[in-house]
Design an enzyme around this catalytic site. Structure first.
Site, PDB file in Angstrom:
ATOM      1  N   LYS A 178       0.848  -1.208   0.000  1.00 52.38           N
ATOM      2  CA  LYS A 178       0.000   0.000   0.000  1.00 52.38           C
ATOM      3  C   LYS A 178       0.876   1.248   0.000  1.00 52.38           C
ATOM      4  CE  LYS A 178      -0.296  -0.226   5.023  1.00 52.38           C
ATOM      5  NZ  LYS A 178      -0.987  -0.900   6.145  1.00 52.38           N
ATOM      6  N   ARG A 180     -10.293   0.050  15.459  1.00 48.83           N
ATOM      7  CA  ARG A 180     -10.211   0.823  14.223  1.00 48.83           C
ATOM      8  C   ARG A 180     -11.185   0.146  13.264  1.00 48.83           C
ATOM      9  NH1 ARG A 180      -4.521   1.467  11.098  1.00 48.83           N
ATOM     10  NH2 ARG A 180      -5.061  -0.691  10.629  1.00 48.83           N
ATOM     11  N   TYR A 211      17.118  29.478   7.977  1.00 49.59           N
ATOM     12  CA  TYR A 211      15.926  30.198   8.463  1.00 49.59           C
ATOM     13  C   TYR A 211      15.935  30.301   9.984  1.00 49.59           C
ATOM     14  CZ  TYR A 211      13.684  29.971   3.876  1.00 49.59           C
ATOM     15  OH  TYR A 211      13.382  30.125   2.543  1.00 49.59           O
ATOM     16  N   MET A 227      12.938  24.042   2.050  1.00 52.21           N
ATOM     17  CA  MET A 227      12.159  23.276   1.074  1.00 52.21           C
ATOM     18  C   MET A 227      13.055  22.509   0.093  1.00 52.21           C
ATOM     19  SD  MET A 227       9.061  24.526  -1.434  1.00 52.21           S
ATOM     20  CE  MET A 227       8.104  25.259  -0.131  1.00 52.21           C
TER      21      MET A 227
END
Ligand SMILES: *Cc1c(COP(=O)(O)O)cnc(C)c1O
Length: 365
Positions: A37, A135, A262, A310
């Site tokens: 998956k 679940r 940053y 990024m």
């Protein structure tokens, strides 16, 4: 020039890991469902399904994924792990020969509705018990009635084979009593039903042999990964399948006191060389990884410093005087387990490999 950011997928490691899983499960004669998956945990569905043709079946989360597997020419059984959710899915299950988990009464309603007046191919089902994870699955008291409805559908030809399934909530926690409790609840709720059973995910395959039964469902282990705290796949004889790498595109001299990246979260304690690597969270590297997270430059361990941005990250090159622009940077894989990076980023390795983005180049090795 295209970016150097590359995910190298080691197909021989995939096959090796399948053999480890087989060895574990084979002691009890269990067959292996290879869980592919989420684009095979981010490794690429088609290449993984082809490399794992030695598995007994595949597990997917969407009909689209099953369709992609069929397009490779595979005739393996394919199990839709979350089941179908629309009446119109049923014709697709029949056409593509997809087996489905049945976890909710509404799905049996749909089978009954679909069954009327059709003589198409029967659908194989895996009836799922909720043994404590809360679940997906039928509560223990609701399991037998659901089974009886499926048996009636089997007699009229809508349903084919019926098997039984359970999912563990914490099988990687070896001292957590919940796994034993889930097995007992499963055995009690399914007493007397003659059917194949599947309980074990990767951690249970490696650590809970009494859960193996007729089928095991291996995901992470096939990719060489574990979610067991403080461990990596190699601790279980598994080999990492993905190597994520890039190159240094700049090396800068930054003076003592210079703040890097940053928000200046890393301040240079001395004059030092700072490498800039072409990878960032836009490629899927976790922004949550803090200063100090290991990376390999030319195979030597260094530390990420400052915020991951990024497209780029910055690396402490002290002690690595030979490093040059163009040198290879490995973010995980090989000698640097993805589990180590995941722990730094407060997550599990599965999330990291699943998060690799489309701009990363994939190469088979
Ligand atoms: C994802 C999944 C698995 C595989 O789990 P791993 O821990 O990766 O082995 C097995 N069963 C079900 C139902 C799943 O959703």
């Amino acid at each position: 020039m295209s970016r150097a950011t590359t995910a190298t997928i080691h197909l021989d490691a995939l096959r090796h890991n399948l053999s480890v899983v087989r060895q574990q499960a084979g002691t009890h004669g269990a067959r292996v469902i290879a869980v592919v998956k989420a684009d095979a945990y981010g490794h690429g569905l088609e290449r993984v399904a082809s490399a794992l043709a030695g598995a007994d079946a595949f597990g997917v989360a969407s009909i689209d994924d099953a369709q992609r597997i069929r397009a490779t020419g595979s005739s393996h059984p394919i199990l839709l792990l979350s089941g179908f959710d629309e009446l119109t899915d049923l014709a697709l299950l029949q056409d593509l020969r997809i087996d489905s988990v049945i976890h909710h009464a509404t799905q049996i309603d749909m089978l009954e509705h679909h069954g009327r007046g059709t003589s198409a191919r029967p659908i194989n089902v895996w009836l799922k018990l909720d043994s404590g994870m809360h679940r997906l699955g039928f509560a223990p008291d609701d399991l037998l009635p659901a089974y009886q409805r499926l048996r009636a559908l089997q007699q009229q030809g809508t349903v084919g084979n019926i098997a039984l399934l359970n999912h563990f909530a914490a099988s990687e926690e070896l001292d957590n009593p919940v796994t034993q409790a889930q097995m007992e609840i499963f055995d009690r709720a399914t007493t007397g039903i003659i059917a194949d059973r599947s309980l074990a995910n990767s951690a249970a395959i490696l650590s809970w042999p009494q859960s193996h039964r007729q089928w095991v469902r291996a995901g992470g282990a096939l990719y060489g990964q574990t979610v067991m705290a403080g461990k990596c796949g190699a601790d279980f004889g598994l080999r990492p399948v993905m190597t994520l790498s890039t190159r240094l595109i700049a090396i800068n001299h930054v003076a003592k006191g210079g703040a890097v990246g940053y928000n200046g979260t890393f301040v240079c304690p001395e004059d030092m060389r700072v490498g800039v690597a072409a990878i960032g969270y836009g490629d899927g590297y976790p922004r949550a990884a803090p200063s100090g997270t290991p990376v390999l430059v030319n195979g030597k361990k260094c530390s990420l410093i400052g915020r991951v941005s990024m497209d780029l990250m910055t690396i402490d090159l002290r002690g690595l005087d030979a490093a040059q622009v163009g040198d290879e940077v490995v973010l995980w894989g090989g000698e640097l387990p993805v589990e180590v990076i995941a722990a730094q980023a407060n997550t599990i390795s599965y999330e990291l490999t699943c998060s690799i983005t489309r701009r990363v180049r994939f190469v088979d090795a």
